[in-house]
Design an enzyme around this catalytic site. Structure first.
Site, PDB file in Angstrom:
ATOM      1  N   HIS A  40      43.800  -9.899   4.715  1.00 26.58           N
ATOM      2  CA  HIS A  40      45.237 -10.213   4.734  1.00 26.58           C
ATOM      3  C   HIS A  40      46.017  -9.094   4.048  1.00 26.58           C
ATOM      4  O   HIS A  40      46.982  -9.365   3.335  1.00 26.58           O
ATOM      5  CB  HIS A  40      45.521 -11.511   3.980  1.00 26.58           C
ATOM      6  CG  HIS A  40      44.620 -12.665   4.294  1.00 26.58           C
ATOM      7  ND1 HIS A  40      44.320 -13.651   3.389  1.00 26.58           N
ATOM      8  CD2 HIS A  40      43.942 -12.989   5.430  1.00 26.58           C
ATOM      9  CE1 HIS A  40      43.520 -14.540   3.949  1.00 26.58           C
ATOM     10  NE2 HIS A  40      43.267 -14.167   5.181  1.00 26.58           N
ATOM     11  N   GLU A  57      36.655 -19.578   7.281  1.00 24.25           N
ATOM     12  CA  GLU A  57      36.997 -18.768   8.459  1.00 24.25           C
ATOM     13  C   GLU A  57      35.821 -17.980   9.034  1.00 24.25           C
ATOM     14  O   GLU A  57      36.023 -16.970   9.708  1.00 24.25           O
ATOM     15  CB  GLU A  57      38.146 -17.810   8.110  1.00 24.25           C
ATOM     16  CG  GLU A  57      39.465 -18.532   7.898  1.00 24.25           C
ATOM     17  CD  GLU A  57      40.637 -17.567   7.971  1.00 24.25           C
ATOM     18  OE1 GLU A  57      41.330 -17.578   9.004  1.00 24.25           O
ATOM     19  OE2 GLU A  57      40.831 -16.793   7.019  1.00 24.25           O
TER      20      GLU A  57
END
Ligand code: MN
Length: 242
Positions: free
Chosen positions: A101, A80
């Site tokens: 997250h 990512e």
């Protein structure tokens, strides 16, 4: 400071940022933090693909804004990384990016009814409203990971001129002028999510006004506050032993 010492200091601070974010529960096995290269604004520094909890200086890699490794030496990058390159590309004022997250934050990315808003002075840095980006809007059904520059740029557009954007069903991106500012914002974003959830259980929370946010941010992003928080988080994460 010589340029070599300057780079070494930046890498050292980035390693500490990794350990701090892990210790404060912002990242776990996943999530990452990067810094713009101190000598080349077209490049950034980011660890190879491993948990921030165990990142060392040897793991720090250099990337072009497009996400190409400059000297991989066999190290595998995070998938990512376009999140980081796209934000640096769009925001010359941003020198550090956190992607995480945090479990407390994710519910606010999927509930259309509850928008994440600044609820206490130390978390005023998240801003008056936190936008939510949905990868499905432009890219359809994916595994939700931001793996192309087109996806990264779309996310960066939602971030706009702000410090935080949530990612639906995934997590968030946090931008800062310095590593300390970005880490501070990521930590207090999670704190705000916890407090807001608790306050909502009690009733209708009263959020900070935009005037209050402006004044609180000035204080919270001052060197005095950032350095004090950094010293505390560094001690908790055992950074002096690194
Ligand atoms: Mn992710």
């Amino acid at each position: 400071m010589s340029t070599t010492a300057d780079l070494a200091a930046t890498i050292r601070e980035l390693v500490h940022a990794n350990r701090i974010l892990a210790h404060e529960g912002v990242v776990d096995a996943f999530g990452h933090v990067s810094v713009r290269h101190p000598h080349d604004p077209q490049r950034y520094l980011l660890a190879c693909s491993r948990s921030p909890a165990i990142v060392t200086a040897a793991d720090i890699m250099e990337f072009t804004l497009e996400g190409e490794a400059v000297d991989a030496r066999g190290r595998r990058p995070y998938a990512e990384r376009p999140i980081h390159g796209a934000v640096y590309e769009m925001r010359p004022d941003v020198n550090a990016v956190v992607h995480n997250h945090a479990y407390e934050v994710v519910p606010f990315s999927v509930s259309g009814a509850a928008t994440l808003r600044a609820i206490t002075h130390v978390s005023a840095v998240i801003g008056a409203t936190v936008p939510v980006w949905d990868i499905r809007d432009k890219f359809g059904d994916t595994n939700l990971l931001v793996v192309t520059m087109a996806q990264g740029r779309d996310l960066a557009a939602t971030l706009g001129g702000g410090r935080v954007a949530l990612m639906r069903g995934h997590g968030c991106v946090v931008a800062g002028g310095t590593v300390r500012a970005a880490v501070n914002t990521a930590i207090y974003l999670r704190v705000n999510a916890m407090l807001q959830q608790q306050a909502m259980q009690l009733g209708d929370p009263q959020f900070l006004s935009s005037g209050e946010i402006e004044r609180c941010v000035e204080l919270q992003l001052s060197a005095l506050a950032l350095d004090r928080a950094w010293e505390y988080w560094s001690a908790r994460a055992g950074c002096s032993a690194l």
